[in-house]
Motif scaffolding. Structure first.
Motif, PDB file in Angstrom:
ATOM      1  N   LEU A   1     -21.828  98.526 -47.150  1.00  0.00           N
ATOM      2  CA  LEU A   1     -22.118  99.760 -46.417  1.00  0.00           C
ATOM      3  C   LEU A   1     -21.455  99.726 -45.044  1.00  0.00           C
ATOM      4  CD1 LEU A   1     -23.782 102.425 -46.280  1.00  0.00           C
ATOM      5  CD2 LEU A   1     -25.575 101.088 -45.179  1.00  0.00           C
ATOM      6  N   HIS A   2     -20.760 100.796 -44.712  1.00  0.00           N
ATOM      7  CA  HIS A   2     -20.182 100.926 -43.376  1.00  0.00           C
ATOM      8  C   HIS A   2     -20.522 102.286 -42.764  1.00  0.00           C
ATOM      9  CE1 HIS A   2     -17.596  99.623 -40.142  1.00  0.00           C
ATOM     10  NE2 HIS A   2     -16.926 100.776 -40.172  1.00  0.00           N
ATOM     11  N   ALA A   3     -21.000 103.222 -43.552  1.00  0.00           N
ATOM     12  CA  ALA A   3     -21.319 104.572 -43.077  1.00  0.00           C
ATOM     13  C   ALA A   3     -22.546 104.554 -42.167  1.00  0.00           C
ATOM     14  CB  ALA A   3     -21.574 105.493 -44.272  1.00  0.00           C
ATOM     15  N   LYS A   4     -22.547 105.460 -41.197  1.00  0.00           N
ATOM     16  CA  LYS A   4     -23.721 105.693 -40.353  1.00  0.00           C
ATOM     17  C   LYS A   4     -24.026 107.182 -40.429  1.00  0.00           C
ATOM     18  CE  LYS A   4     -21.396 102.101 -38.319  1.00  0.00           C
ATOM     19  NZ  LYS A   4     -19.934 101.842 -38.338  1.00  0.00           N
ATOM     20  N   CYS A   5     -25.130 107.515 -41.035  1.00  0.00           N
ATOM     21  CA  CYS A   5     -25.470 108.913 -41.291  1.00  0.00           C
ATOM     22  C   CYS A   5     -26.976 109.077 -41.227  1.00  0.00           C
ATOM     23  CB  CYS A   5     -24.943 109.336 -42.660  1.00  0.00           C
ATOM     24  SG  CYS A   5     -25.265 111.046 -43.091  1.00  0.00           S
ATOM     25  N   TYR A   6     -27.439 110.112 -40.537  1.00  0.00           N
ATOM     26  CA  TYR A   6     -28.866 110.342 -40.342  1.00  0.00           C
ATOM     27  C   TYR A   6     -29.174 111.801 -40.659  1.00  0.00           C
ATOM     28  CZ  TYR A   6     -27.695 106.163 -37.706  1.00  0.00           C
ATOM     29  OH  TYR A   6     -27.195 104.937 -37.354  1.00  0.00           O
ATOM     30  N   LEU A   7     -30.168 112.042 -41.535  1.00  0.00           N
ATOM     31  CA  LEU A   7     -30.473 113.402 -41.977  1.00  0.00           C
ATOM     32  C   LEU A   7     -31.967 113.666 -42.017  1.00  0.00           C
ATOM     33  CD1 LEU A   7     -28.233 112.119 -44.320  1.00  0.00           C
ATOM     34  CD2 LEU A   7     -28.008 114.561 -44.688  1.00  0.00           C
ATOM     35  N   ASN A   8     -32.343 114.893 -41.673  1.00  0.00           N
ATOM     36  CA  ASN A   8     -33.630 115.433 -42.092  1.00  0.00           C
ATOM     37  C   ASN A   8     -33.348 116.701 -42.888  1.00  0.00           C
ATOM     38  OD1 ASN A   8     -33.182 117.543 -40.259  1.00  0.00           O
ATOM     39  ND2 ASN A   8     -34.655 116.784 -38.764  1.00  0.00           N
ATOM     40  N   GLU A   9     -34.337 117.541 -43.126  1.00  0.00           N
ATOM     41  CA  GLU A   9     -34.116 118.712 -43.962  1.00  0.00           C
ATOM     42  C   GLU A   9     -33.266 119.788 -43.296  1.00  0.00           C
ATOM     43  OE1 GLU A   9     -38.107 118.984 -41.904  1.00  0.00           O
ATOM     44  OE2 GLU A   9     -37.026 117.488 -43.101  1.00  0.00           O
ATOM     45  N   ASP A  10     -32.993 119.665 -41.998  1.00  0.00           N
ATOM     46  CA  ASP A  10     -32.239 120.688 -41.275  1.00  0.00           C
ATOM     47  C   ASP A  10     -30.980 120.178 -40.583  1.00  0.00           C
ATOM     48  OD1 ASP A  10     -34.084 122.809 -41.809  1.00  0.00           O
ATOM     49  OD2 ASP A  10     -35.426 121.968 -40.293  1.00  0.00           O
ATOM     50  N   LEU A  11     -30.945 118.908 -40.222  1.00  0.00           N
ATOM     51  CA  LEU A  11     -29.852 118.364 -39.425  1.00  0.00           C
ATOM     52  C   LEU A  11     -29.219 117.149 -40.089  1.00  0.00           C
ATOM     53  CD1 LEU A  11     -31.461 118.392 -35.852  1.00  0.00           C
ATOM     54  CD2 LEU A  11     -29.962 120.133 -36.843  1.00  0.00           C
ATOM     55  N   CYS A  12     -27.945 116.935 -39.786  1.00  0.00           N
ATOM     56  CA  CYS A  12     -27.235 115.738 -40.242  1.00  0.00           C
ATOM     57  C   CYS A  12     -26.371 115.241 -39.093  1.00  0.00           C
ATOM     58  CB  CYS A  12     -26.366 116.073 -41.460  1.00  0.00           C
ATOM     59  SG  CYS A  12     -25.250 114.738 -41.965  1.00  0.00           S
ATOM     60  N   ILE A  13     -26.455 113.961 -38.792  1.00  0.00           N
ATOM     61  CA  ILE A  13     -25.592 113.344 -37.791  1.00  0.00           C
ATOM     62  C   ILE A  13     -24.727 112.297 -38.492  1.00  0.00           C
ATOM     63  CG2 ILE A  13     -25.475 111.892 -35.733  1.00  0.00           C
ATOM     64  CD1 ILE A  13     -28.148 113.083 -34.861  1.00  0.00           C
TER      65      ILE A  13
ATOM     66  N   LEU B   1     -22.777 116.514 -35.000  1.00  0.00           N
ATOM     67  CA  LEU B   1     -24.046 117.087 -35.430  1.00  0.00           C
ATOM     68  C   LEU B   1     -23.781 118.289 -36.319  1.00  0.00           C
ATOM     69  CD1 LEU B   1     -27.201 117.326 -35.156  1.00  0.00           C
ATOM     70  CD2 LEU B   1     -26.751 118.882 -33.242  1.00  0.00           C
ATOM     71  N   ILE B   2     -24.393 118.295 -37.509  1.00  0.00           N
ATOM     72  CA  ILE B   2     -24.228 119.388 -38.468  1.00  0.00           C
ATOM     73  C   ILE B   2     -25.582 120.030 -38.702  1.00  0.00           C
ATOM     74  CG2 ILE B   2     -23.520 120.004 -40.823  1.00  0.00           C
ATOM     75  CD1 ILE B   2     -21.906 117.298 -40.771  1.00  0.00           C
ATOM     76  N   ARG B   3     -25.649 121.324 -38.493  1.00  0.00           N
ATOM     77  CA  ARG B   3     -26.881 122.076 -38.744  1.00  0.00           C
ATOM     78  C   ARG B   3     -26.795 122.750 -40.104  1.00  0.00           C
ATOM     79  NH1 ARG B   3     -29.762 122.430 -33.982  1.00  0.00           N
ATOM     80  NH2 ARG B   3     -28.555 122.034 -32.068  1.00  0.00           N
ATOM     81  N   ARG B   4     -27.796 122.534 -40.921  1.00  0.00           N
ATOM     82  CA  ARG B   4     -27.797 123.102 -42.260  1.00  0.00           C
ATOM     83  C   ARG B   4     -27.677 124.627 -42.240  1.00  0.00           C
ATOM     84  NH1 ARG B   4     -32.577 122.029 -46.751  1.00  0.00           N
ATOM     85  NH2 ARG B   4     -31.561 123.071 -48.513  1.00  0.00           N
ATOM     86  N   ALA B   5     -28.328 125.267 -41.286  1.00  0.00           N
ATOM     87  CA  ALA B   5     -28.320 126.729 -41.210  1.00  0.00           C
ATOM     88  C   ALA B   5     -26.941 127.271 -40.868  1.00  0.00           C
ATOM     89  CB  ALA B   5     -29.340 127.195 -40.169  1.00  0.00           C
ATOM     90  N   ASP B   6     -26.141 126.502 -40.119  1.00  0.00           N
ATOM     91  CA  ASP B   6     -24.825 126.973 -39.680  1.00  0.00           C
ATOM     92  C   ASP B   6     -23.694 126.530 -40.592  1.00  0.00           C
ATOM     93  OD1 ASP B   6     -26.105 128.080 -37.493  1.00  0.00           O
ATOM     94  OD2 ASP B   6     -25.767 126.311 -36.233  1.00  0.00           O
ATOM     95  N   ASP B   7     -23.805 125.317 -41.143  1.00  0.00           N
ATOM     96  CA  ASP B   7     -22.753 124.752 -41.996  1.00  0.00           C
ATOM     97  C   ASP B   7     -23.379 124.250 -43.297  1.00  0.00           C
ATOM     98  OD1 ASP B   7     -20.209 124.710 -40.276  1.00  0.00           O
ATOM     99  OD2 ASP B   7     -21.694 123.804 -38.944  1.00  0.00           O
ATOM    100  N   THR B   8     -23.786 125.194 -44.132  1.00  0.00           N
ATOM    101  CA  THR B   8     -24.536 124.843 -45.339  1.00  0.00           C
ATOM    102  C   THR B   8     -23.764 123.905 -46.251  1.00  0.00           C
ATOM    103  OG1 THR B   8     -25.639 126.995 -45.245  1.00  0.00           O
ATOM    104  CG2 THR B   8     -25.792 125.773 -47.311  1.00  0.00           C
ATOM    105  N   GLU B   9     -22.517 124.203 -46.522  1.00  0.00           N
ATOM    106  CA  GLU B   9     -21.719 123.394 -47.441  1.00  0.00           C
ATOM    107  C   GLU B   9     -21.446 122.010 -46.862  1.00  0.00           C
ATOM    108  OE1 GLU B   9     -20.826 123.953 -50.608  1.00  0.00           O
ATOM    109  OE2 GLU B   9     -22.138 125.717 -50.418  1.00  0.00           O
ATOM    110  N   LEU B  10     -21.139 121.961 -45.570  1.00  0.00           N
ATOM    111  CA  LEU B  10     -20.878 120.671 -44.930  1.00  0.00           C
ATOM    112  C   LEU B  10     -22.131 119.802 -44.934  1.00  0.00           C
ATOM    113  CD1 LEU B  10     -18.745 119.000 -43.482  1.00  0.00           C
ATOM    114  CD2 LEU B  10     -19.421 120.095 -41.328  1.00  0.00           C
ATOM    115  N   TYR B  11     -23.275 120.410 -44.634  1.00  0.00           N
ATOM    116  CA  TYR B  11     -24.544 119.676 -44.692  1.00  0.00           C
ATOM    117  C   TYR B  11     -24.795 119.179 -46.115  1.00  0.00           C
ATOM    118  CZ  TYR B  11     -29.537 118.693 -44.808  1.00  0.00           C
ATOM    119  OH  TYR B  11     -30.750 118.088 -45.009  1.00  0.00           O
ATOM    120  N   LYS B  12     -24.563 120.056 -47.093  1.00  0.00           N
ATOM    121  CA  LYS B  12     -24.788 119.690 -48.495  1.00  0.00           C
ATOM    122  C   LYS B  12     -23.927 118.496 -48.898  1.00  0.00           C
ATOM    123  CE  LYS B  12     -24.482 121.539 -53.203  1.00  0.00           C
ATOM    124  NZ  LYS B  12     -24.083 122.704 -54.028  1.00  0.00           N
TER     125      LYS B  12
END
Length: 229
Positions: free
Chosen positions: A83-95, A115-126
């Protein structure tokens, strides 16, 4: 639109991401050594029975992390090789960031992130969420005793409100019974509680009679079982 984060902003939004999690929290970091503030925030999520998944991959857990995790029922820790990735998510945000979930990194290093917001960048968050789920599926869950067990890549990841009404997902029931999820699913099939059709598990008539339920949640399908099963 994605937002660029410097070191201080990454730490700030990571803390906000954890505090604001209401259903689901995923923390993926090669190195794991939590500061007191992070432990306080995660302990609060545990009290609220929010499903937390922590994936690490570069070293064994430190003794202080082991002792701390022993007290937390709703925080599951997994080891992912290479593992080398660093990624943090809740139901609305992804860092997605260079920042490890490591006390030294948060204080001493120069970091960057997005910072990726699910509401603004749905596909990117997905895309970020689906890759995080893939990493979880290929990880080995580490029990409190530090016994590693391979988790079946099932979809019962999300802690639904039903669990707070006396029912548990398959993975939570497995933890309670002291077995791994894969073995519990095999036992369910052997006893006729579940059936396999086209490589998928289905709830049998017997399974329904004992209180098993099939559910479709925001994060996929899963089974619920009586807590006193």
């Amino acid at each position: 639109m994605a937002k660029f984060l410097n070191t201080s902003a990454t730490n700030y939004f990571l803390e906000e991401l954890i505090k604001d999690a209401k259903d689901r929290l995923i923390l993926i970091s090669p190195f794991l050594k939590l500061n007191d503030r992070m432990k306080e925030l995660l302990a609060d999520k545990n009290r609220l029975k929010i499903d937390v998944r922590i994936v690490y991959g570069k070293s064994e857990l430190q003794p202080e992390e082991i002792n701390w995790l022993k007290e937390l029922t709703y925080i599951r820790t997994s080891f992912c090789k290479n593992l080398h990735a660093k990624c943090y998510l809740n139901e609305d945000l992804c860092i997605i960031t260079s920042l490890n979930l490591y006390e030294f990194s948060q204080v001493n290093n120069n970091e960057m992130g997005v910072l990726i917001r699910r509401a603004d960048d749905t596909e990117l968050y997905k895309d970020g969420y689906e890759e995080a789920q893939r990493i979880i599926r290929i990880s080995d869950e580490v029990r409190i005793s530090l016994e590693r067990v391979v988790i079946e890549p099932s979809n019962d990841h999300k802690l639904e409100p039903d669990e707070r009404l006396g029912k548990l997902t398959t993975s939570k029931l497995a933890i309670k019974l002291g077995v791994n999820t894969t073995q519990l699913m095999k036992n369910f099939v052997a006893s006729g509680v579940l059936e396999i059709k086209e490589d998928k598990h289905y709830l049998s008539t017997k399974g329904k009679e004992i209180g098993g339920e099939f559910r479709m949640g925001s994060y996929g399908t899963y089974f619920l079982w009586p807590e006193n099963f």
